[in-house]
Design an enzyme around this catalytic site. Sequence first.
Site, mmCIF file in Angstrom:
data_model
loop_
_atom_site.group_PDB
_atom_site.id
_atom_site.type_symbol
_atom_site.label_atom_id
_atom_site.label_comp_id
_atom_site.label_asym_id
_atom_site.label_seq_id
_atom_site.Cartn_x
_atom_site.Cartn_y
_atom_site.Cartn_z
ATOM 1 N N GLY A 208 0.836 -1.204 0.000
ATOM 2 C CA GLY A 208 0.000 0.000 0.000
ATOM 3 C C GLY A 208 0.861 1.240 0.000
ATOM 4 N N ASN A 209 0.261 2.382 0.290
ATOM 5 C CA ASN A 209 1.059 3.612 0.398
ATOM 6 C C ASN A 209 0.466 4.503 1.481
ATOM 7 O OD1 ASN A 209 -0.928 5.507 -0.841
ATOM 8 N ND2 ASN A 209 -0.651 4.125 -2.582
#
Length: 410
Positions: A208-209
Amino acid sequence: MALHGKRIVVGLGGGIAAFKAVALVRELMRRGAEVRVVMTDAATRFVGPVTFAGLTGKPPVTNLWAEDYAGEVHVELGEWAEAMVVAPATMNLMARAATGQANDALLATLACARGVLFFAPAMHARMWSHPATQANAQTLLDRGAVLVGPVSGALANGEIGEGRMSEPEDIADAVESHLSYGDDLAGARILITAGPTHEDLDPVRFLGNRSSGRMGYAIAQKALRRGADVTLVSGPVHLPAPAGADVVSVRSAREMHDAVMARFESHDVVIMAAAVADYRPSARESHKIKKSDDLALELVRNPDILADVGAKRTDTPSVLVGFALETQDLEQSARGKLERKRADLIVANEASAGLGRETNRVTLVDGDGATALPEMSKTAVADQILDRIRALLSTRPRRPRNEAKQGPPN
Ligand code: C5P
């Protein structure tokens, strides 16, 4: 008189900055607003209700139990007010508002308020930086309230710090700029993507980020407030759904791609504020990957949603907006993206300026040039972006309203 005829409730909490609320009421009235005042019991110890009765021509509401209030004044005022300005907003008042308490006239009126809520915090710097206050401020923001200040400067005890209430003129400016937009986007159908995407490795792990989704949610909230119909395609975030938006929750880039491709044609504007993962693991393991030696991950490219909409659109959306998060050559990269993805506007920002933060510093790049905006709250950035979109929309033909907004069949 920019606030001519606007109906505003000023709510005072019990802090020393209450004396500045007298000037605030005057200033709002000077700009043409009709003002009513509500005070907590503590506020009446700092400034006398008579002062406000004299200024506004009406006695302020101080007590839910007073006989002449007939028990419903908070409902009436909440209905009446186009905006409610809490100044000073003390630590205690913010906590009570964030947790939905309604045990005095001010809190009950806030609970019934239909208009925009403004909070002008005023407290000692340590109270302002207290994690409880910060969390409460965030809750209020997430629900669509506007925070004005606090600013740094001399506090009541002479110390210098952040916690001083904004000056009455600045609070009045914030209210004015907010109320002056009205319904300028009424009828526009806007699709917004927001948040990160999660790309699963196995049933418990993902790539993810750090995107919080706040920028996209702020745009959704502002667009709703300005009268637009909003579809929000949201990746996994910890934010409440903006009231009135049609929210489509997705997880991965491919899900987001499907959701957007099924809907973009029924929208006048598509704003891709999501931080879509460019890559995903080539395979999703059906069982949790066991720990052994080093593990090499193979990644494959995700579809570029913005570029796909750019390539496939014909009449709609009339305005396509992308974001560009860069660590170098901001404007040049944004211009490249504008052309490659066939977008009409790119909102460019440096990774350090916005990701996961409350504020953002962006440059708007369109066919006419680039405008670098100063650092401001994400909600203020949202209005700037929407202003530019409104200008772009006004130059293009819009599809008639009777072709109703629709999603895919369920
Ligand atoms: O090329 P880059 O990822 O920097 O472009 C960013 C813009 O493209 C953003 O508006 C983002 O939402 C969008 N994007 C997308 N699909 C991807 C990657 C980015 O729509 N797979």
